[in-house]
Design an enzyme around this catalytic site. Structure first.
Site, mmCIF file in Angstrom:
data_model
loop_
_atom_site.group_PDB
_atom_site.id
_atom_site.type_symbol
_atom_site.label_atom_id
_atom_site.label_comp_id
_atom_site.label_asym_id
_atom_site.label_seq_id
_atom_site.Cartn_x
_atom_site.Cartn_y
_atom_site.Cartn_z
ATOM 1 N N LYS A 1 0.833 -1.201 0.000
ATOM 2 C CA LYS A 1 0.000 0.000 0.000
ATOM 3 C C LYS A 1 0.870 1.254 0.000
ATOM 4 O O LYS A 1 1.939 1.278 0.599
ATOM 5 C CB LYS A 1 -0.901 0.000 1.240
ATOM 6 C CG LYS A 1 -1.939 1.113 1.245
ATOM 7 C CD LYS A 1 -2.732 1.108 2.532
ATOM 8 C CE LYS A 1 -3.846 2.155 2.457
ATOM 9 N NZ LYS A 1 -3.319 3.513 2.163
ATOM 10 N N LYS B 1 7.495 1.072 1.145
ATOM 11 C CA LYS B 1 7.929 0.126 0.120
ATOM 12 C C LYS B 1 9.173 0.584 -0.631
ATOM 13 O O LYS B 1 10.152 -0.169 -0.757
ATOM 14 C CB LYS B 1 6.760 -0.103 -0.842
ATOM 15 C CG LYS B 1 7.023 -0.985 -2.023
ATOM 16 C CD LYS B 1 5.750 -1.186 -2.811
ATOM 17 C CE LYS B 1 4.967 0.085 -3.018
ATOM 18 N NZ LYS B 1 5.687 1.140 -3.749
ATOM 19 N N LYS C 1 4.537 8.452 -9.191
ATOM 20 C CA LYS C 1 5.310 9.533 -8.584
ATOM 21 C C LYS C 1 6.762 9.545 -9.056
ATOM 22 O O LYS C 1 7.466 10.538 -8.898
ATOM 23 C CB LYS C 1 5.272 9.431 -7.056
ATOM 24 C CG LYS C 1 3.899 9.577 -6.437
ATOM 25 C CD LYS C 1 3.971 9.788 -4.951
ATOM 26 C CE LYS C 1 4.713 8.691 -4.212
ATOM 27 N NZ LYS C 1 4.093 7.369 -4.319
ATOM 28 N N ASP D 1 -2.006 -0.292 -4.103
ATOM 29 C CA ASP D 1 -3.356 0.098 -3.676
ATOM 30 C C ASP D 1 -4.417 -0.463 -4.619
ATOM 31 O O ASP D 1 -5.519 -0.794 -4.202
ATOM 32 C CB ASP D 1 -3.468 1.627 -3.625
ATOM 33 C CG ASP D 1 -2.593 2.223 -2.542
ATOM 34 O OD1 ASP D 1 -3.145 2.670 -1.525
ATOM 35 O OD2 ASP D 1 -1.370 2.226 -2.711
#
Length: 252
Positions: A9, A14, A40, A127
């Site tokens: 998530k 991560k 991102k 996600d």
């Protein structure tokens, strides 16, 4: 060559974990490649001291099929080969499809053959596990998927969804579930909940990481813990985790 996808998530730590594992394995002499599969495009920032790295999709928009590997690849700490898939312009495309395009571009450009990595990490936002975000699970990409989670309920829920996606692809010869990684947040019953999750999917908790100010201090320096604080207990935890993940990924 061993290919590993790490899912989790958003916000669970991560990219920090993957970058430190990549740095730890590079220190052992292995040739490592890290591919950030997050819109991102910041997965490899700590490996590069936050130096600029054009995302594959951004370069594709500018140069089309004329792009070269030199346009989209940069060296990081320990010689780690760094790539960022990137994402579409806001409101103008699907981030999942962008991952597909980026991975196909790397393959067509011969990235794996040129750099000949011993280990490839795909750092994937978990996600949503559909479309392009599931691409690293497909045959020919990752050999094993590891899921990073804390004991927080939303992280556990996302981790379960990721594991279910991996299991649903089992009969197609796709990546197998390598296990779970616990990134502690010191919530009630954290260890127990993650162990229960691993039991539900007949796998193991491969390793666990403490919550530490050392991680934040390294991030402020734009570095991994392995580079910034190599003698710290936290660096030791990342090295131990990297060894465990690498060993588990090699099992068939």
């Amino acid at each position: 060559m061993i290919k590993i996808a790490v899912y989790g998530k958003g916000g669970v730590g991560k990219s920090t974990t993957v970058s430190n594992m990549a740095a730890a394995l590079a220190d052992t002499g292995l040739r490592v490649m890290q591919i950030g599969c997050d819109p991102k495009a910041d997965s490899t920032a700590a490996l590069r001291g936050r130096a600029d790295l054009p995302a594959v999709l951004d370069v594709m928009r500018r140069k089309g099929q004329s792009l070269s590997l030199e346009d989209i690849v940069r060296p990081g700490y320990g010689g780690v080969v760094c790539v960022e898939a990137g994402g579409p312009l806001p409101g103008r495309g699907c981030a999942g499809r962008g991952i597909v395009a980026a991975l196909e571009t790397l393959e067509a450009a011969g990235a794996y053959g040129l750099y000949q990595p011993d280990i490839v990490f795909y750092d994937v936002l978990g996600d949503v596990v559909c479309g392009g975000f599931a691409m690293p699970m497909h045959k020919g990409y990752a050999d094993a998927v590891f899921v990073l989670t804390s004991g927080e309920n939303m992280a556990i829920h996302a981790a379960a969804n990721i594991a279910m996606a991996v299991e649903s692809f089992r009969d197609r010869g796709y990546a197998r579930l390598g296990g779970f990684i616990l990134n502690r947040r010191h919530v009630p019953r954290e260890e127990e909940k993650v162990q229960e999750l691993a039991g539900d999917f007949h796998t193991a908790v491969i390793g666990a990481l403490d919550r530490s100010d050392t991680v934040m201090k390294a991030e402020e320096l734009g570095k991994t813990v392995i580079e910034a604080f190599p003698d710290s207990p936290m660096a030791g935890q990342y090295r131990q985790l990297a060894r465990a993940v690498y060993a588990a990924a090699q099992r068939r």
